[in-house]
Design a protein around this motif. Structure first.
Motif, PDB file in Angstrom:
ATOM      1  N   GLU A  72     -24.541  -2.214  -8.086  1.00 48.35           N
ATOM      2  CA  GLU A  72     -25.505  -1.134  -8.309  1.00 48.35           C
ATOM      3  C   GLU A  72     -26.025  -0.523  -7.003  1.00 48.35           C
ATOM      4  O   GLU A  72     -25.939   0.688  -6.824  1.00 48.35           O
ATOM      5  CB  GLU A  72     -26.656  -1.633  -9.170  1.00 48.35           C
ATOM      6  N   GLN A  75     -23.411   1.637  -5.169  1.00 47.17           N
ATOM      7  CA  GLN A  75     -23.210   3.013  -5.632  1.00 47.17           C
ATOM      8  C   GLN A  75     -24.120   3.959  -4.872  1.00 47.17           C
ATOM      9  O   GLN A  75     -23.747   5.081  -4.558  1.00 47.17           O
ATOM     10  CB  GLN A  75     -23.477   3.123  -7.127  1.00 47.17           C
ATOM     11  N   GLN A  76     -25.339   3.510  -4.578  1.00 49.92           N
ATOM     12  CA  GLN A  76     -26.290   4.363  -3.876  1.00 49.92           C
ATOM     13  C   GLN A  76     -26.046   4.389  -2.373  1.00 49.92           C
ATOM     14  O   GLN A  76     -26.267   5.400  -1.731  1.00 49.92           O
ATOM     15  CB  GLN A  76     -27.715   3.917  -4.177  1.00 49.92           C
ATOM     16  N   SER A  77     -25.608   3.260  -1.811  1.00 55.52           N
ATOM     17  CA  SER A  77     -25.377   3.218  -0.360  1.00 55.52           C
ATOM     18  C   SER A  77     -23.993   3.758   0.011  1.00 55.52           C
ATOM     19  O   SER A  77     -23.696   3.927   1.182  1.00 55.52           O
ATOM     20  CB  SER A  77     -25.524   1.790   0.165  1.00 55.52           C
TER      21      SER A  77
END
Length: 104
Positions: A72, A75-77
């Motif tokens: 999770e 996905q953002q980094s």
């Protein structure tokens, strides 16, 4: 995609030209780092103590310390490699693992 200056999809942090037009491309890591250091200096903080990489590393560590599974925050980094992101996750695991709890 940007709707005027409103981002509706794609990268959140984007280049902005001298006329205020929002580009479709994301800021480069170097640009993010320069912006961060400039803002730290303006806030009276030592910019040498801060880096964009450290913010990302801190984010991954904090997320994993709070029980978020690694995919999770990846996905953002935008980590493409599990092994690269896992180094941050593994540091968090070592800190909170059973062996570490024996020390305190």
């Amino acid at each position: 995609m940007a709707d005027g200056n409103r981002v509706t999809e794609g990268p959140v942090f984007r280049r902005i030209d001298q006329w205020g037009n929002v580009d479709r491309r994301a800021l480069t890591p170097q640009s993010v780092n320069l912006i961060l250091k400039r803002r730290c200096r303006q806030a009276g903080l030592d910019p040498m103590l801060f880096s964009a990489h450290e913010l990302m590393s801190g984010y991954l560590t904090k997320a994993t310390n709070r029980g978020v599974s690694l995919p999770e925050p990846m996905q953002q980094s935008l980590h493409k490699s599990l092994s690269q992101a896992a180094s941050h996750y593994n540091n968090a695991e070592r800190k909170n693992g059973r062996a570490a709890r024996l020390i305190v």
